[in-house]
Design a protein around this motif. Sequence first.
Motif, PDB file in Angstrom:
ATOM      1  N   VAL A 129       7.226 -32.135 -22.692  1.00 19.97           N
ATOM      2  CA  VAL A 129       8.111 -31.781 -21.591  1.00 19.97           C
ATOM      3  C   VAL A 129       9.268 -32.781 -21.591  1.00 19.97           C
ATOM      4  CG1 VAL A 129       8.298 -31.531 -19.103  1.00 19.97           C
ATOM      5  CG2 VAL A 129       6.198 -30.840 -20.263  1.00 19.97           C
ATOM      6  N   PRO A 130      10.512 -32.308 -21.582  1.00 25.07           N
ATOM      7  CA  PRO A 130      11.648 -33.231 -21.611  1.00 25.07           C
ATOM      8  C   PRO A 130      11.730 -34.056 -20.325  1.00 25.07           C
ATOM      9  CG  PRO A 130      12.397 -30.962 -21.343  1.00 25.07           C
ATOM     10  CD  PRO A 130      10.925 -30.919 -21.544  1.00 25.07           C
ATOM     11  N   THR A 131      12.190 -35.292 -20.472  1.00 25.70           N
ATOM     12  CA  THR A 131      12.359 -36.161 -19.308  1.00 25.70           C
ATOM     13  C   THR A 131      13.735 -35.979 -18.686  1.00 25.70           C
ATOM     14  OG1 THR A 131      13.078 -37.957 -20.751  1.00 25.70           O
ATOM     15  CG2 THR A 131      10.724 -37.884 -20.146  1.00 25.70           C
ATOM     16  N   GLN A 132      14.661 -35.390 -19.436  1.00 21.73           N
ATOM     17  CA  GLN A 132      16.007 -35.105 -18.934  1.00 21.73           C
ATOM     18  C   GLN A 132      16.190 -33.594 -18.880  1.00 21.73           C
ATOM     19  OE1 GLN A 132      18.705 -37.015 -21.592  1.00 21.73           O
ATOM     20  NE2 GLN A 132      18.118 -39.067 -20.988  1.00 21.73           N
ATOM     21  N   LEU A 133      17.220 -33.190 -18.181  1.00 22.93           N
ATOM     22  CA  LEU A 133      17.513 -31.757 -18.127  1.00 22.93           C
ATOM     23  C   LEU A 133      17.769 -31.248 -19.531  1.00 22.93           C
ATOM     24  CD1 LEU A 133      19.891 -31.346 -15.050  1.00 22.93           C
ATOM     25  CD2 LEU A 133      17.552 -30.532 -15.279  1.00 22.93           C
ATOM     26  N   PRO A 134      17.128 -30.143 -19.894  1.00 22.73           N
ATOM     27  CA  PRO A 134      17.360 -29.591 -21.235  1.00 22.73           C
ATOM     28  C   PRO A 134      18.746 -28.952 -21.309  1.00 22.73           C
ATOM     29  CG  PRO A 134      15.879 -28.175 -19.988  1.00 22.73           C
ATOM     30  CD  PRO A 134      16.141 -29.387 -19.138  1.00 22.73           C
ATOM     31  N   PRO A 135      19.286 -28.861 -22.525  1.00 18.57           N
ATOM     32  CA  PRO A 135      20.589 -28.208 -22.669  1.00 18.57           C
ATOM     33  C   PRO A 135      20.506 -26.735 -22.274  1.00 18.57           C
ATOM     34  CG  PRO A 135      19.754 -28.998 -24.797  1.00 18.57           C
ATOM     35  CD  PRO A 135      18.732 -29.321 -23.771  1.00 18.57           C
ATOM     36  N   SER A 136      21.588 -26.227 -21.715  1.00 20.25           N
ATOM     37  CA  SER A 136      21.642 -24.821 -21.330  1.00 20.25           C
ATOM     38  C   SER A 136      23.055 -24.294 -21.497  1.00 20.25           C
ATOM     39  CB  SER A 136      21.170 -24.633 -19.884  1.00 20.25           C
ATOM     40  OG  SER A 136      22.068 -25.245 -18.990  1.00 20.25           O
ATOM     41  N   VAL A 137      23.150 -22.980 -21.548  1.00 19.14           N
ATOM     42  CA  VAL A 137      24.436 -22.299 -21.673  1.00 19.14           C
ATOM     43  C   VAL A 137      24.488 -21.221 -20.601  1.00 19.14           C
ATOM     44  CG1 VAL A 137      25.865 -20.827 -23.148  1.00 19.14           C
ATOM     45  CG2 VAL A 137      24.605 -22.738 -24.148  1.00 19.14           C
ATOM     46  N   ALA A 138      25.584 -21.176 -19.854  1.00 20.40           N
ATOM     47  CA  ALA A 138      25.780 -20.151 -18.828  1.00 20.40           C
ATOM     48  C   ALA A 138      26.216 -18.850 -19.494  1.00 20.40           C
ATOM     49  CB  ALA A 138      26.819 -20.595 -17.814  1.00 20.40           C
ATOM     50  N   ALA A 139      25.709 -17.725 -18.975  1.00 22.63           N
ATOM     51  CA  ALA A 139      26.046 -16.423 -19.540  1.00 22.63           C
ATOM     52  C   ALA A 139      25.920 -15.357 -18.459  1.00 22.63           C
ATOM     53  CB  ALA A 139      25.126 -16.095 -20.715  1.00 22.63           C
ATOM     54  N   THR A 140      26.522 -14.209 -18.721  1.00 28.97           N
ATOM     55  CA  THR A 140      26.417 -13.046 -17.843  1.00 28.97           C
ATOM     56  C   THR A 140      25.759 -11.915 -18.621  1.00 28.97           C
ATOM     57  OG1 THR A 140      28.432 -13.688 -16.682  1.00 28.97           O
ATOM     58  CG2 THR A 140      27.703 -11.412 -16.414  1.00 28.97           C
ATOM     59  N   VAL A 141      24.754 -11.304 -18.028  1.00 33.58           N
ATOM     60  CA  VAL A 141      24.044 -10.205 -18.681  1.00 33.58           C
ATOM     61  C   VAL A 141      24.931  -8.966 -18.697  1.00 33.58           C
ATOM     62  CG1 VAL A 141      22.037  -8.667 -18.550  1.00 33.58           C
ATOM     63  CG2 VAL A 141      21.786 -11.104 -17.992  1.00 33.58           C
ATOM     64  N   LEU A 142      25.140  -8.412 -19.906  1.00 30.09           N
ATOM     65  CA  LEU A 142      25.920  -7.189 -20.051  1.00 30.09           C
ATOM     66  C   LEU A 142      25.032  -5.970 -20.242  1.00 30.09           C
ATOM     67  CD1 LEU A 142      28.846  -8.284 -22.396  1.00 30.09           C
ATOM     68  CD2 LEU A 142      28.819  -8.138 -19.908  1.00 30.09           C
ATOM     69  N   ARG A 143      23.875  -6.173 -20.894  1.00 36.50           N
ATOM     70  CA  ARG A 143      22.988  -5.048 -21.173  1.00 36.50           C
ATOM     71  C   ARG A 143      21.576  -5.564 -21.372  1.00 36.50           C
ATOM     72  NH1 ARG A 143      20.698  -3.315 -25.565  1.00 36.50           N
ATOM     73  NH2 ARG A 143      20.046  -1.182 -25.780  1.00 36.50           N
ATOM     74  N   VAL A 144      20.613  -4.805 -20.869  1.00 39.20           N
ATOM     75  CA  VAL A 144      19.194  -5.113 -21.076  1.00 39.20           C
ATOM     76  C   VAL A 144      18.586  -3.924 -21.804  1.00 39.20           C
ATOM     77  CG1 VAL A 144      16.990  -5.672 -19.982  1.00 39.20           C
ATOM     78  CG2 VAL A 144      19.133  -6.486 -18.956  1.00 39.20           C
ATOM     79  N   GLY A 145      18.104  -4.160 -23.019  1.00 41.35           N
ATOM     80  CA  GLY A 145      17.505  -3.090 -23.805  1.00 41.35           C
ATOM     81  C   GLY A 145      16.101  -2.778 -23.333  1.00 41.35           C
ATOM     82  N   GLU A 146      15.523  -1.736 -23.908  1.00 41.50           N
ATOM     83  CA  GLU A 146      14.140  -1.357 -23.626  1.00 41.50           C
ATOM     84  C   GLU A 146      13.224  -2.212 -24.498  1.00 41.50           C
ATOM     85  OE1 GLU A 146      12.988   0.802 -21.330  1.00 41.50           O
ATOM     86  OE2 GLU A 146      15.061   1.016 -20.677  1.00 41.50           O
ATOM     87  N   PRO A 147      12.070  -2.634 -23.968  1.00 39.59           N
ATOM     88  CA  PRO A 147      11.145  -3.409 -24.796  1.00 39.59           C
ATOM     89  C   PRO A 147      10.683  -2.597 -26.004  1.00 39.59           C
ATOM     90  CG  PRO A 147      10.476  -3.437 -22.483  1.00 39.59           C
ATOM     91  CD  PRO A 147      11.584  -2.448 -22.606  1.00 39.59           C
ATOM     92  N   ASP A 148      10.551  -3.272 -27.156  1.00 37.55           N
ATOM     93  CA  ASP A 148      10.061  -2.582 -28.334  1.00 37.55           C
ATOM     94  C   ASP A 148       8.530  -2.554 -28.330  1.00 37.55           C
ATOM     95  OD1 ASP A 148       9.145  -5.074 -29.230  1.00 37.55           O
ATOM     96  OD2 ASP A 148      10.678  -5.274 -30.782  1.00 37.55           O
ATOM     97  N   MET A 149       7.918  -2.129 -29.402  1.00 39.71           N
ATOM     98  CA  MET A 149       6.465  -1.995 -29.463  1.00 39.71           C
ATOM     99  C   MET A 149       5.749  -3.329 -29.284  1.00 39.71           C
ATOM    100  SD  MET A 149       6.142   0.936 -32.444  1.00 39.71           S
ATOM    101  CE  MET A 149       4.539   0.375 -32.878  1.00 39.71           C
ATOM    102  N   ASP A 150       6.419  -4.422 -29.608  1.00 38.69           N
ATOM    103  CA  ASP A 150       5.827  -5.757 -29.462  1.00 38.69           C
ATOM    104  C   ASP A 150       6.171  -6.397 -28.117  1.00 38.69           C
ATOM    105  OD1 ASP A 150       4.681  -5.666 -32.044  1.00 38.69           O
ATOM    106  OD2 ASP A 150       6.601  -6.250 -32.926  1.00 38.69           O
TER     107      ASP A 150
END
Length: 187
Positions: A129-150
């Motif tokens: 578990v990291p002791t500092q904040l982990p790196p992250s990237v801000a983003a906006t969701v444009l599309r959510v696909g359907e789950p595949d067989m897995d």
Amino acid sequence: MLLITTCALAGIALVQSVDDRAQVLVVARDVPLGQVVVEEDLALAQISADPAVATVAADQADAVVGQTATTPLVTGELVTMSKLDSAPLPEPGHQLVAIALRPSQLPAQGLRTGDVVQVVSTPGEGGEVPTQLPPSVAATVLRVGEPDMDGITVVDVQTPETDGAVLAARVATGRIALVVEAPGGGA
């Protein structure tokens, strides 16, 4: 006499409702999010709709062709201007990154177009578990696909072009999670 009068009134109402039909645009074939609408994507339909229902009149097809779908458009649905924009996706100065996520990497409530998320780097299974904040990237969701067989769901996100390559590299490791900051783009 009452039966004859009732039938006559019903017939008059039916004829009047047919006369109130309007010719509107409908989606002729599925249009994915971010795709520019072309003439072949549109069809005409005669409907009798409540004025509160958003529609685009058939004679407004020129205003629709060339617009970008801001949500997936499904065959048979009414065309509405609220699902279209003149700006292409991703927006200028941004990049589109596809993220394949296992169910454990997604919020249980799911994701929607417009959700503002942080894509957070994780240590992976069995990692410290990291002791500092982990790196992250801000983003906006444009599309959510359907789950595949897995159960893998592909999520298309838009991020500033300065973060696109970094995000793609992190996604390739599979060691990420999404944190929803603002559901549906709200503040």
